[in-house]
Design a protein around this motif. Structure first.
Motif, PDB file in Angstrom:
ATOM      1  N   LEU A 150     -13.764 -12.715 -14.961  1.00  0.00           N
ATOM      2  CA  LEU A 150     -13.141 -11.405 -14.719  1.00  0.00           C
ATOM      3  C   LEU A 150     -13.602 -10.778 -13.412  1.00  0.00           C
ATOM      4  N   ALA A 151     -14.447 -11.490 -12.655  1.00  0.00           N
ATOM      5  CA  ALA A 151     -15.061 -10.906 -11.464  1.00  0.00           C
ATOM      6  C   ALA A 151     -14.035 -10.504 -10.413  1.00  0.00           C
ATOM      7  N   VAL A 152     -12.878 -11.181 -10.348  1.00  0.00           N
ATOM      8  CA  VAL A 152     -11.879 -10.854  -9.317  1.00  0.00           C
ATOM      9  C   VAL A 152     -11.352  -9.432  -9.485  1.00  0.00           C
ATOM     10  N   PHE A 153     -11.438  -8.903 -10.675  1.00  0.00           N
ATOM     11  CA  PHE A 153     -10.932  -7.547 -10.920  1.00  0.00           C
ATOM     12  C   PHE A 153     -11.963  -6.482 -10.578  1.00  0.00           C
ATOM     13  N   ASN A 154     -13.113  -6.906 -10.044  1.00  0.00           N
ATOM     14  CA  ASN A 154     -14.133  -5.984  -9.547  1.00  0.00           C
ATOM     15  C   ASN A 154     -14.087  -5.906  -8.030  1.00  0.00           C
ATOM     16  N   ASN A 155     -12.973  -6.257  -7.449  1.00  0.00           N
ATOM     17  CA  ASN A 155     -12.827  -6.299  -6.001  1.00  0.00           C
ATOM     18  C   ASN A 155     -12.438  -4.921  -5.451  1.00  0.00           C
ATOM     19  N   GLU A 156     -13.086  -4.517  -4.355  1.00  0.00           N
ATOM     20  CA  GLU A 156     -12.845  -3.185  -3.786  1.00  0.00           C
ATOM     21  C   GLU A 156     -11.434  -3.067  -3.220  1.00  0.00           C
ATOM     22  N   GLU A 157     -10.948  -4.076  -2.516  1.00  0.00           N
ATOM     23  CA  GLU A 157      -9.603  -4.006  -1.940  1.00  0.00           C
ATOM     24  C   GLU A 157      -8.552  -3.891  -3.041  1.00  0.00           C
ATOM     25  N   LEU A 158      -8.731  -4.645  -4.117  1.00  0.00           N
ATOM     26  CA  LEU A 158      -7.806  -4.564  -5.246  1.00  0.00           C
ATOM     27  C   LEU A 158      -7.835  -3.168  -5.863  1.00  0.00           C
ATOM     28  N   ALA A 159      -9.027  -2.590  -5.948  1.00  0.00           N
ATOM     29  CA  ALA A 159      -9.144  -1.241  -6.510  1.00  0.00           C
ATOM     30  C   ALA A 159      -8.384  -0.231  -5.656  1.00  0.00           C
ATOM     31  N   ARG A 160      -8.460  -0.355  -4.342  1.00  0.00           N
ATOM     32  CA  ARG A 160      -7.808   0.622  -3.455  1.00  0.00           C
ATOM     33  C   ARG A 160      -6.284   0.431  -3.467  1.00  0.00           C
ATOM     34  N   ILE A 161      -5.803  -0.804  -3.569  1.00  0.00           N
ATOM     35  CA  ILE A 161      -4.360  -1.046  -3.683  1.00  0.00           C
ATOM     36  C   ILE A 161      -3.839  -0.446  -4.993  1.00  0.00           C
ATOM     37  N   THR A 162      -4.621  -0.594  -6.048  1.00  0.00           N
ATOM     38  CA  THR A 162      -4.244  -0.007  -7.345  1.00  0.00           C
ATOM     39  C   THR A 162      -4.169   1.509  -7.236  1.00  0.00           C
ATOM     40  N   TYR A 163      -5.109   2.094  -6.496  1.00  0.00           N
ATOM     41  CA  TYR A 163      -5.180   3.552  -6.372  1.00  0.00           C
ATOM     42  C   TYR A 163      -3.972   4.121  -5.627  1.00  0.00           C
ATOM     43  N   ILE A 164      -3.525   3.434  -4.556  1.00  0.00           N
ATOM     44  CA  ILE A 164      -2.446   3.992  -3.735  1.00  0.00           C
ATOM     45  C   ILE A 164      -1.058   3.587  -4.231  1.00  0.00           C
ATOM     46  N   CYS A 165      -0.991   2.788  -5.287  1.00  0.00           N
ATOM     47  CA  CYS A 165       0.309   2.372  -5.816  1.00  0.00           C
ATOM     48  C   CYS A 165       1.094   3.591  -6.299  1.00  0.00           C
ATOM     49  N   ASN A 166       2.376   3.624  -5.966  1.00  0.00           N
ATOM     50  CA  ASN A 166       3.223   4.767  -6.321  1.00  0.00           C
ATOM     51  C   ASN A 166       3.766   4.696  -7.744  1.00  0.00           C
ATOM     52  N   LYS A 167       3.604   3.553  -8.370  1.00  0.00           N
ATOM     53  CA  LYS A 167       4.075   3.400  -9.746  1.00  0.00           C
ATOM     54  C   LYS A 167       2.879   3.316 -10.686  1.00  0.00           C
ATOM     55  N   PRO A 168       3.067   3.754 -11.941  1.00  0.00           N
ATOM     56  CA  PRO A 168       1.953   3.687 -12.893  1.00  0.00           C
ATOM     57  C   PRO A 168       1.525   2.246 -13.163  1.00  0.00           C
TER      58      PRO A 168
END
Length: 389
Positions: free
Chosen positions: A203-221
Motif C-alpha cells: 500500500l506504500a504507493v498511496f503514501n506518495n506526496e504527488e498523488l496526495a496533491r493531485i487528489t487534493y486539487i481534483c475538481n471531482k469528488p
C-alpha cells in the motif's frame, strides 16, 4: 540428473535449514508491516526498505502496532507444507518507530499542516450518482466487486475503468494519470481509487506526496478505497471520503433502486395524504363559505323583501288614501250633482220652463213656452210678465 518430487525437495530444504546453526538464535531488526494475534499465536511481517520476512510467535503476550520498529530473536524455519520460510520468534522487543512509518508520519504531518486534510475543502458525494470512474487494476477482484455491488444496487449505473498498476514502480504515475483522466471526463460524477488488501509495502504507493496533491486539487469528488478497514494511507486523509473497503465504496456511491422506489412511494403516499388533508380542509372551508354566502344572500333577500314590501305597503297606503280622497270628492260631487239634478227637483214639485228649448232668460207677451213637470209636459202662451227685483 536426479529428479525430485515436490515433497522430496521441500524436505531437503527443510533439513538444510534445520541443520544450519547459523539460522539458530538469530537477532533481526525491522519494521512491522502487519501484526495479528489469533488464539495466542502472533502472525506478523518484518520489513526494511527492500525485503520482508514472515514471522510467527507462540504464546504471544505483547501487542504491537504496524510501523513499530522491533528486534526479534528466533530460529529460521522452513514449513514444507506451505513452502514458506519464516522466523520462529522466541523474543520480541520494541526498538522505536520504523523508518518507513516515520516517513509516513512526517508526510502526514506536513500535508495536514498545509490544510490538505481540512473538511471544508472536501467535495460532498452526490446523493444520486449516475456514473463513476474507477482507478484500479482491471485484472483484480476489486473491480469485479465494485461492478457486482454497483450494478446490483443500480442496474443503470455507468462504470468507467482506468486500468492502473496499484503497486510497483509505475503505480504512482498510473494512479495520477487515472485521476487526471476522470477529472477531465464530463461523464463521470465520482472517482473511486481502489485496491485490495495487502501489506504496508503493497500500500506504500498511496503514501506518495504527488498523488496526495493531485487528489487534493481534483475538481471531482474522490473516494479512497484502499485495502481493509484497518489500513490507512495518506490518500485516505486527502480524499473527499474514505471507504472501509472497495465494496463499501460501491455501496456509498450507488443508491439502491428498490430503496429509492420505496422512498418515492413513501413520498407519494405522504403527498397524497397531505393533498387529501388539504382537499378536506378546502372542502370544509368551501362548505363554510357557501353556508356563509347563503346566509348572507338569504339575509340580503329578506332585507330587500322587507324593504320592497315596505315600499309596496307605502304605495298601497298612498293609493288607498288617494282613492279614498278621490272617492270622497266624487261622492261630494255626486251629492252636489244629485242636489242639482233637475229630475230630482221635478219630484220635489218644481217645473222647468223653456222657450225654444232653451232656459228662459226673457220672454215677451204671446211667446210660446214649454212647462215640464215630473209627469207632464205643458205648452203655454205668455199673457203677462212681471219683472222681479
Amino acid at each position: 540428473m536426479k529428479i525430485f518430487s515436490v515433497s522430496e525437495i521441500s524436505r531437503l530444504i527443510r533439513d538444510i535449514i534445520d541443520n544450519e546453526t547459523l539460522f539458530e538464535d538469530v537477532t533481526i531488526t525491522g519494521e512491522l508491516s502487519s501484526f495479528s494475534v489469533s488464539r495466542g499465536i502472533a502472525y506478523f511481517t518484518l520489513k526494511d526498505n527492500d525485503n520482508i520476512l514472515n514471522c510467527i510467535q507462540f504464546n504471544c503476550k505483547q501487542e504491537f502496532a504496524i510501523g513499530d520498529k522491533v528486534q526479534c530473536v528466533g530460529n529460521i524455519k522452513y514449513y514444507a507444507k506451505t513452502g514458506k520460510l519464516s522466523l520462529n520468534v522466541l523474543k520480541i522487543e520494541h526498538c522505536g518507530i520504523g523508518e518507513l512509518y516515520q516517513q509516513f508520519l512526517a508526510l502526514k504531518s506536513k500535508l495536514e499542516s498545509e490544510g490538505l486534510f481540512n473538511a471544508e475543502h472536501k467535495i460532498p458525494i452526490p446523493k444520486f450518482v449516475n456514473s463513476i470512474g474507477v482507478v484500479t487494476s482491471s485484472k483484480g477482484a476489486v473491480l469485479q466487486d465494485i461492478r457486482n455491488i454497483g450494478l446490483r444496487r443500480n442496474p443503470n449505473l455507468e462504470i468507467y475503468v482506468y486500468d492502473a498498476q496499484v503497486q510497483g514502480n509505475n503505480a504512482v504515475s498510473d494512479i495520477i494519470n487515472g485521476i487526471t483522466y476522470f477529472d477531465n471526463l464530463t461523464d463521470v460524477d465520482v472517482i473511486i481509487v481502489a485496491r485490495g488488501g495487502g501489506s504496508v509495502e503493497d500500500l506504500a504507493v498511496f503514501n506518495n506526496e504527488e498523488l496526495a496533491r493531485i487528489t487534493y486539487i481534483c475538481n471531482k469528488p474522490i473516494i479512497s478505497a484502499i485495502g481493509h478497514e484497518t489500513d490507512f494511507t495518506i490518500i485516505d486523509f486527502v480524499a473527499d471520503l474514505r471507504a472501509p473497503t472497495p465494496s463499501g465504496a460501491a455501496e456509498i456511491v450507488t443508491f439502491d433502486n428498490i430503496e429509492l422506489r420505496r422512498h418515492i412511494l413513501n413520498i407519494l403516499d405522504e403527498y397524497n395524504d397531505n393533498l387529501n388533508a388539504k382537499f378536506q380542509d378546502l372542502s370544509s372551508q368551501l362548505n363554510i363559505n357557501i353556508l356563509s354566502i347563503n346566509d348572507k344572500i338569504t339575509n340580503l333577500v329578506n332585507d330587500e323583501t322587507l324593504y320592497i314590501n315596505s315600499i309596496l305597503n307605502n304605495i298601497d297606503n298612498s293609493i288607498k288614501i288617494k282613492l279614498d280622497n278621490t272617492k270622497y270628492r266624487v261622492d261630494m260631487a255626486l251629492n252636489t250633482l244629485d242636489k242639482l239634478n233637475p229630475v230630482k227637483l221635478l219630484k220635489s214639485g218644481y217645473s222647468i220652463v223653456t222657450h225654444n228649448n232653451e232656459p228662459i232668460k226673457d220672454v215677451n207677451i204671446g211667446d210660446e213656452i214649454n212647462i215640464m213637470t215630473e209627469k207632464l209636459n205643458i205648452s203655454a202662451t205668455v199673457k203677462n210678465k212681471e219683472l222681479r227685483c
